[in-house]
Design a protein around this motif. Structure first.
Motif, mmCIF file in Angstrom:
data_model
loop_
_atom_site.group_PDB
_atom_site.id
_atom_site.type_symbol
_atom_site.label_atom_id
_atom_site.label_comp_id
_atom_site.label_asym_id
_atom_site.label_seq_id
_atom_site.Cartn_x
_atom_site.Cartn_y
_atom_site.Cartn_z
ATOM 1 N N GLU A 65 0.782 -1.160 0.009
ATOM 2 C CA GLU A 65 0.035 0.167 -0.116
ATOM 3 C C GLU A 65 0.918 1.292 0.047
ATOM 4 O O GLU A 65 1.947 1.233 0.675
ATOM 5 C CB GLU A 65 -0.790 0.152 1.261
ATOM 6 C CG GLU A 65 -1.939 -1.052 1.211
ATOM 7 C CD GLU A 65 -2.923 -0.806 0.109
ATOM 8 O OE1 GLU A 65 -3.697 0.346 0.037
ATOM 9 O OE2 GLU A 65 -3.221 -1.739 -0.861
ATOM 10 N N HIS A 98 -1.812 7.125 -1.105
ATOM 11 C CA HIS A 98 -2.277 7.118 -2.526
ATOM 12 C C HIS A 98 -2.992 6.030 -2.748
ATOM 13 O O HIS A 98 -2.602 4.616 -2.920
ATOM 14 C CB HIS A 98 -1.174 7.510 -3.301
ATOM 15 C CG HIS A 98 -1.586 7.540 -4.931
ATOM 16 N ND1 HIS A 98 -2.765 8.547 -5.327
ATOM 17 C CD2 HIS A 98 -1.707 6.801 -6.112
ATOM 18 C CE1 HIS A 98 -2.870 8.345 -6.508
ATOM 19 N NE2 HIS A 98 -2.093 7.302 -7.128
ATOM 20 N N ALA A 99 -4.615 6.282 -3.080
ATOM 21 C CA ALA A 99 -5.361 4.967 -3.490
ATOM 22 C C ALA A 99 -5.233 3.858 -2.590
ATOM 23 O O ALA A 99 -5.072 2.561 -3.030
ATOM 24 C CB ALA A 99 -4.845 4.542 -5.182
ATOM 25 N N ASP A 101 -6.402 1.020 -0.111
ATOM 26 C CA ASP A 101 -7.614 -0.039 -0.164
ATOM 27 C C ASP A 101 -8.273 -0.064 1.330
ATOM 28 O O ASP A 101 -7.391 -0.460 2.151
ATOM 29 C CB ASP A 101 -7.099 -1.187 -0.641
ATOM 30 C CG ASP A 101 -8.231 -2.262 -0.582
ATOM 31 O OD1 ASP A 101 -9.179 -2.132 0.247
ATOM 32 O OD2 ASP A 101 -7.872 -3.226 -1.245
ATOM 33 N N GLU A 137 -6.452 10.939 1.256
ATOM 34 C CA GLU A 137 -5.805 10.972 0.046
ATOM 35 C C GLU A 137 -4.768 11.769 -0.179
ATOM 36 O O GLU A 137 -4.604 12.852 0.246
ATOM 37 C CB GLU A 137 -6.693 11.037 -1.092
ATOM 38 C CG GLU A 137 -6.278 10.924 -2.650
ATOM 39 C CD GLU A 137 -5.908 9.353 -2.759
ATOM 40 O OE1 GLU A 137 -4.940 9.129 -3.566
ATOM 41 O OE2 GLU A 137 -6.275 8.430 -1.979
ATOM 42 N N GLN A 139 -1.181 12.721 -2.729
ATOM 43 C CA GLN A 139 -0.671 12.814 -4.282
ATOM 44 C C GLN A 139 0.356 11.453 -4.324
ATOM 45 O O GLN A 139 1.045 11.168 -3.431
ATOM 46 C CB GLN A 139 0.037 14.035 -4.565
ATOM 47 C CG GLN A 139 -0.677 15.086 -4.544
ATOM 48 C CD GLN A 139 -1.943 15.063 -5.512
ATOM 49 O OE1 GLN A 139 -1.576 14.580 -6.605
ATOM 50 N NE2 GLN A 139 -3.174 15.462 -4.984
ATOM 51 N N PRO A 140 0.411 10.713 -5.228
ATOM 52 C CA PRO A 140 1.277 9.774 -5.769
ATOM 53 C C PRO A 140 2.679 10.239 -5.362
ATOM 54 O O PRO A 140 2.912 11.255 -5.695
ATOM 55 C CB PRO A 140 0.972 9.333 -6.923
ATOM 56 C CG PRO A 140 -0.037 10.181 -7.707
ATOM 57 C CD PRO A 140 -0.402 11.115 -6.628
#
Length: 151
Positions: A65, A98-99, A101, A137, A139-140
């Motif tokens: 993650e 980032h993203a 789960d 969230e 930023q990548p």
């Protein structure tokens, strides 16, 4: 594991961990302290939050993650009579990445609090433990992914 606690003055003590790190513990002025360090019971909460955060981050990183931060806020209630043990402990996890789960984060927190975190297991003997989770969230990462070293 070992620890050593040395009295300094009044109700101030230096705690030295077996790994060589030192922390100051002191009482509130109404208890004869000068408020120059953490209270011993606060140390228990710090240990609980640190133990669980350690587990959660390890589990999420192993699960690949993209975690960038983890904060555990611990709020506790104590009995009103001696020994003033913790009776309720609420842990709020704010996990940033980032993203992420949500199911993996929830599972990581559950595994920590119910299986891996020794501090949780100890505290659950006298206190009702509960937890909540907030995902944030981010930023990548702009850094390139780490690559495995070759022999």
């Amino acid at each position: 594991m070992k620890a050593r606690i040395k009295w300094v003055q009044d109700v101030m003590f230096l705690g030295e961990s077996g790994s060589g790190h030192t922390v100051v513990m002191d009482g509130a002025p109404e208890a004869g302290g000068r408020n120059l360090g953490v209270r011993p019971m606060e140390m228990l909460l710090l240990g609980l939050g640190g133990c669980s955060a350690f587990d959660v981050m390890l589990i999420l990183k192993r699960g690949r993650e993209a975690v960038t931060d983890c904060v555990v806020d611990v709020d506790a209630e104590r009995a009103t009579t001696d020994p003033k043990i913790f009776t309720k402990i609420q842990m709020h996890y704010t996990v940033t990445g980032h993203a992420l789960d949500r199911k993996k984060v929830e599972r990581a927190v559950q595994l920590s609090t119910e299986k891996y975190c020794s501090a949780s297991a100890i505290m659950a003997k006298t206190a009702e433990l509960s937890h909540t989770i907030t995902l944030v969230e981010s930023q990548p990462s702009s850094q390139p992914a780490a690559t495995a070293a070759t022999a």
